[in-house]
Structure formats: C-alpha cells, structure tokens
Enzyme design. Structure first.
Site, PDB file in Angstrom:
ATOM      1  N   GLY A   8       0.821  -1.205   0.000  1.00 28.05           N
ATOM      2  CA  GLY A   8       0.000   0.000   0.000  1.00 28.05           C
ATOM      3  C   GLY A   8       0.855   1.256   0.000  1.00 28.05           C
ATOM      4  O   GLY A   8       0.958   1.952   1.019  1.00 28.05           O
ATOM      5  N   PRO A   9       1.494   1.565  -1.135  1.00 31.99           N
ATOM      6  CA  PRO A   9       2.394   2.733  -1.177  1.00 31.99           C
ATOM      7  C   PRO A   9       1.648   4.046  -1.409  1.00 31.99           C
ATOM      8  O   PRO A   9       1.917   4.767  -2.365  1.00 31.99           O
ATOM      9  CB  PRO A   9       3.314   2.402  -2.362  1.00 31.99           C
ATOM     10  CG  PRO A   9       2.449   1.586  -3.271  1.00 31.99           C
ATOM     11  CD  PRO A   9       1.483   0.828  -2.415  1.00 31.99           C
ATOM     12  N   LYS A 173      -5.523   8.484  19.907  1.00 30.91           N
ATOM     13  CA  LYS A 173      -5.665   8.754  18.468  1.00 30.91           C
ATOM     14  C   LYS A 173      -7.119   8.543  18.031  1.00 30.91           C
ATOM     15  O   LYS A 173      -7.651   9.322  17.234  1.00 30.91           O
ATOM     16  CB  LYS A 173      -4.707   7.831  17.688  1.00 30.91           C
ATOM     17  CG  LYS A 173      -4.703   8.024  16.174  1.00 30.91           C
ATOM     18  CD  LYS A 173      -3.931   9.262  15.758  1.00 30.91           C
ATOM     19  CE  LYS A 173      -4.244   9.736  14.345  1.00 30.91           C
ATOM     20  NZ  LYS A 173      -3.700   8.935  13.298  1.00 30.91           N
ATOM     21  N   ASN A 177      -9.671  11.017  16.169  1.00 30.86           N
ATOM     22  CA  ASN A 177     -10.314  10.626  14.910  1.00 30.86           C
ATOM     23  C   ASN A 177     -11.843  10.611  15.003  1.00 30.86           C
ATOM     24  O   ASN A 177     -12.521  10.773  13.992  1.00 30.86           O
ATOM     25  CB  ASN A 177      -9.818   9.237  14.480  1.00 30.86           C
ATOM     26  CG  ASN A 177      -8.450   9.299  13.823  1.00 30.86           C
ATOM     27  OD1 ASN A 177      -7.989  10.375  13.432  1.00 30.86           O
ATOM     28  ND2 ASN A 177      -7.787   8.167  13.705  1.00 30.86           N
TER      29      ASN A 177
HETATM   30  N1  LIG Z   1      -2.329  10.035   5.389  1.00 28.26           N
HETATM   31  C1  LIG Z   1      -2.130  10.373   6.648  1.00 28.26           C
HETATM   32  O1  LIG Z   1      -1.682  11.482   6.956  1.00 28.26           O
HETATM   33  C2  LIG Z   1      -2.432   9.383   7.764  1.00 28.26           C
HETATM   34  C3  LIG Z   1      -2.183   9.764   9.091  1.00 28.26           C
HETATM   35  C4  LIG Z   1      -2.421   8.853  10.119  1.00 28.26           C
HETATM   36  C5  LIG Z   1      -2.949   7.584   9.820  1.00 28.26           C
HETATM   37  N2  LIG Z   1      -3.196   7.253   8.517  1.00 28.26           N
HETATM   38  C6  LIG Z   1      -3.731   5.897   8.267  1.00 28.26           C
HETATM   39  O2  LIG Z   1      -2.784   5.159   7.497  1.00 28.26           O
HETATM   40  C7  LIG Z   1      -3.464   4.215   6.658  1.00 28.26           C
HETATM   41  C8  LIG Z   1      -3.049   4.465   5.216  1.00 28.26           C
HETATM   42  O3  LIG Z   1      -3.560   5.744   4.841  1.00 28.26           O
HETATM   43  P1  LIG Z   1      -3.027   6.575   3.585  1.00 28.26           P
HETATM   44  O4  LIG Z   1      -3.450   7.970   3.811  1.00 28.26           O
HETATM   45  O5  LIG Z   1      -1.609   6.282   3.341  1.00 28.26           O
HETATM   46  O6  LIG Z   1      -3.933   5.933   2.431  1.00 28.26           O
HETATM   47  P2  LIG Z   1      -3.750   6.106   0.849  1.00 28.26           P
HETATM   48  O7  LIG Z   1      -2.923   7.294   0.528  1.00 28.26           O
HETATM   49  O8  LIG Z   1      -5.128   6.008   0.268  1.00 28.26           O
HETATM   50  O9  LIG Z   1      -2.910   4.820   0.444  1.00 28.26           O
HETATM   51  C9  LIG Z   1      -3.437   3.518   0.458  1.00 28.26           C
HETATM   52  C10 LIG Z   1      -2.639   2.742  -0.558  1.00 28.26           C
HETATM   53  O10 LIG Z   1      -3.009   1.377  -0.484  1.00 28.26           O
HETATM   54  C11 LIG Z   1      -3.043   0.884  -1.817  1.00 28.26           C
HETATM   55  N3  LIG Z   1      -3.757  -0.374  -1.849  1.00 28.26           N
HETATM   56  C12 LIG Z   1      -5.058  -0.635  -1.580  1.00 28.26           C
HETATM   57  N4  LIG Z   1      -5.313  -1.957  -1.714  1.00 28.26           N
HETATM   58  C13 LIG Z   1      -4.132  -2.526  -2.072  1.00 28.26           C
HETATM   59  C14 LIG Z   1      -3.747  -3.848  -2.369  1.00 28.26           C
HETATM   60  N5  LIG Z   1      -4.595  -4.860  -2.306  1.00 28.26           N
HETATM   61  N6  LIG Z   1      -2.470  -4.083  -2.723  1.00 28.26           N
HETATM   62  C15 LIG Z   1      -1.566  -3.072  -2.792  1.00 28.26           C
HETATM   63  N7  LIG Z   1      -1.870  -1.793  -2.525  1.00 28.26           N
HETATM   64  C16 LIG Z   1      -3.148  -1.523  -2.166  1.00 28.26           C
HETATM   65  C17 LIG Z   1      -3.674   1.999  -2.602  1.00 28.26           C
HETATM   66  O11 LIG Z   1      -3.456   1.793  -3.974  1.00 28.26           O
HETATM   67  P3  LIG Z   1      -4.180   2.621  -5.162  1.00 28.26           P
HETATM   68  O12 LIG Z   1      -3.124   3.589  -5.607  1.00 28.26           O
HETATM   69  O13 LIG Z   1      -4.507   1.599  -6.183  1.00 28.26           O
HETATM   70  O14 LIG Z   1      -5.384   3.295  -4.558  1.00 28.26           O
HETATM   71  C18 LIG Z   1      -2.893   3.182  -2.015  1.00 28.26           C
HETATM   72  O15 LIG Z   1      -1.658   3.328  -2.664  1.00 28.26           O
HETATM   73  C19 LIG Z   1      -4.961   4.445   6.900  1.00 28.26           C
HETATM   74  O16 LIG Z   1      -5.437   3.551   7.872  1.00 28.26           O
HETATM   75  C20 LIG Z   1      -5.015   5.871   7.439  1.00 28.26           C
HETATM   76  O17 LIG Z   1      -6.131   6.126   8.240  1.00 28.26           O
HETATM   77  C21 LIG Z   1      -2.954   8.102   7.482  1.00 28.26           C
END
Ligand SMILES: NC(=O)c1ccc[n+]([C@@H]2O[C@H](COP(=O)([O-])OP(=O)(O)OC[C@H]3O[C@@H](n4cnc5c(N)ncnc54)[C@H](OP(=O)(O)O)[C@@H]3O)[C@@H](O)[C@H]2O)c1
Length: 290
Positions: A8-9, A173, A177
């Site tokens: 999940g990059p 957290k 949230n």
């Molecule tokens: N962003 C923040 O600032 C932040 C802060 C605290 C906590 N979090 C938590 O961290 C987690 C990740 O969040 P995020 O913001 O990084 O999400 P994001 O930017 O939407 O990234 C999710 C990634 O997972 C990929 N993905 C989904 N299914 C997959 C699979 N089967 N195989 C490989 N890759 C897959 C997606 O690919 P696609 O490119 O195809 O969509 C996307 O690249 C969440 O639980 C979020 O609540 C995030």
C-alpha cells in the site's frame, strides 16, 4: 540490512518505503503501478526507486511486511501478507483504528502482528506522488517486536517510539479521529467546531470514546474532549481530515475502523455510544455506492 515489503504505497506507505529504502532492501507491493516515489516534504523533495511488484504471485518472503493500506482493504492486503510470509516474518500494521491485530489475525499469526499508531499529515496527489505536510511519528508497543520495529527505522528520518501503555496511544488517536466524522458528514472544515452546538456534539463523540477506551485499559484524562475540540476550532480553513478528504475524492471512508470501532467496543462493554452510532450509520450510508 533487512528485507522489507511495504503493502500500500499511498501517503503513509510511500513515505515509509522511501525512508526505509535508504537503508534496507525494500519491495513495494502496489495495486496501481508508478515509476518512482516522489515525496514533497517540508525540507524538500525526497525521491526513491525501490523495487515494485503489482502481482501477488511475484511476492517473495521478507523479514518485515509493513501494511499501509486503508483498513477496509484488509482482504486484498491479506493476499500479499500470506505471499510475503515466512515463519519469522513480522507484520507491522500502519493504520488508523484500534483493531490492528483483530483485523489481520484471521490471515496471519496474531503474535507476528505489530500494531502501529501513525501520526502524520500526508496525502497522495497521484500514484507515487505524496505531499508530506508535517513529518510523521510512529508509536509501537514496548514488546520485543516493537523494539525491533524501532531498530528498522534507526538510520531514517522517521521518529519511532515504543509505549509501555500502547492502549492509551491507540485510544488517544481514536478520540481525535472520532470527531472527524462531523466535518466529513457536513463537508465543512474542522473549524466548524466554532459553532457551539457542533462543539458539544464533538465533545460527546470524544467522551463516548474515552469511556470505551478506559474500559479497554487506556488512561485518558477528562479534559481530552475539550483539548481536541479547541484544536479543531483553531484549525485553518483548508485543513481536511482523511474521512472528509476521502469523501471529497469519491473514495470510501474508514468509518468502520473509527466511529464503528467505538460502537463495537461500546457494545462489548455494554456502554451506550449513541453519538458515534449515528455518525457511523450516516457515513456508512454515504459509503454505499449506487
Ligand atoms: N495520510 C495520513 O496522513 C495518515 C495519518 C495517520 C494515519 N493514517 C492511516 O494510514 C493508513 C493508510 O492511509 P493513507 O493515507 O496512506 O492511504 P492512501 O494514501 O489512500 O494509500 C493507500 C494505498 O493502499 C493501496 N492499496 C489498496 N489496496 C491494495 C492492495 N490490495 N495491494 C496493494 N496496494 C493496495 C492503494 O493503492 P491505489 O493507488 O490503487 O489506490 C494506495 O496506494 C490508513 O489507515 C489511514 O487512516 C494516514
């Protein structure tokens, strides 16, 4: 040097993959391919080109799997986890919510799972392109696996600490949230909390989470609801929590892992969580696509 896979990059996964690629052999497991990782950080541009696979059949066992997909993508993520596993592989779950272990225990050994609380502000602008507004920090339990996870990041810019009361870190957290549901429902900035009735509603969402969290063993102070709401009131107009930004982009929201978890754990302890129940029901209804 360890063999590390990042599943999940996106905003979080892409950032940690780029950092870890400085010191470890990193394999990025992606759903959507891209050429390289470019992270816009407050200190400048960080570029990394770790090896990438999009086909689960091409995965091979690694020392560490870092899971950074959204919580609702657990079933497709599990396919990677099984393909990347060896008897000694550890799985760090970098996701929101408090059910990291429960979410993935059906797929891998519960003892091999390391839950991680992520605190950062990052968003993905395109596949492989990330904007990091504020450098992040990670918190893990103070267990042998948690300490090994800290060691993995030793020569990187990511701050990772252990906590002897990890449940408190998780629920603190979750309290923060829990209030994000309101701006996501209203499609308004978080500072909508400046309206008294909205501030009261948000405080109630947090108080329900505090009550549930204390039953689960978290140490949460009585003034946490006021602290969280005061922060929301002071937020700039363009600050959007991830539920809101996912909704605005037409993506599913992680409601179940957030307000849904408060309701679930409330039921487990016979604690009423009516405000979180309403928020979870309404946002889950928004999540349903026609
Ligand atoms: N962003 C923040 O600032 C932040 C802060 C605290 C906590 N979090 C938590 O961290 C987690 C990740 O969040 P995020 O913001 O990084 O999400 P994001 O930017 O939407 O990234 C999710 C990634 O997972 C990929 N993905 C989904 N299914 C997959 C699979 N089967 N195989 C490989 N890759 C897959 C997606 O690919 P696609 O490119 O195809 O969509 C996307 O690249 C969440 O639980 C979020 O609540 C995030």
């Amino acid at each position: 040097m360890a063999k590390v896979a990042v599943v999940g990059p996106g905003a979080v996964g892409g950032t940690v993959a780029a950092e870890l690629a400085r010191v470890h052999e990193v394999l990025v497991c992606a759903r959507t391919p891209f050429d390289r990782l470019e992270i816009e950080t407050p200190d400048g541009l960080m570029v990394a080109s770790p090896r990438m696979v999009c086909d689960v059949a091409k995965a091979e066992p690694v020392d560490w799997v870092l899971v950074a997909t959204k919580a609702y993508d657990h079933a497709s993520t599990a396919l990677w986890m099984r393909a990347l596993a060896s008897p000694h592989t550890r799985f760090a779950i970098l996701q929101n919510g408090v059910e990291h272990v429960e979410r993935f225990a059906p797929y891998v050994e519960a003892a091999s799972i390391v839950p991680v609380v992520v605190d950062c502000s990052a968003s993905r602008t395109a596949p492989g392109r990330i904007r990091l507004r504020r450098a992040g920090s990670l918190v893990v339990p103070s267990s042998p696996s948690g300490k090994a996870f800290v060691g993995l990041f030793a020569a990187t810019q990511v701050a990772v600490t252990t906590s002897t009361n990890f449940t408190t870190a998780l629920f603190r957290k979750l309290c923060v949230n829990s209030v994000g549901a309101v701006p996501a429902l209203l499609l308004k900035p978080g500072n909508i909390a400046r309206i008294d009735a909205i501030a009261d509603l948000m405080r109630e969402l947090v108080r329900e989470c505090i009550t549930v969290g204390r039953k689960e063993g978290a140490e949460l102070s009585d003034d946490l609801a006021d602290v969280i709401v005061t922060n929301m009131q002071g937020a700039a107009d363009d600050v959007m929590n991830s539920l809101h930004s996912d909704r605005a982009r037409g993506l599913p929201m992680e409601v179940d892992a957030r307000n849904g978890a408060i309701v679930r754990l409330g039921k487990k302890h016979a604690i009423a969580t009516p405000m979180n129940q309403v928020m979870a029901a309404l946002l889950e209804a928004v999540n349903v696509r026609d």
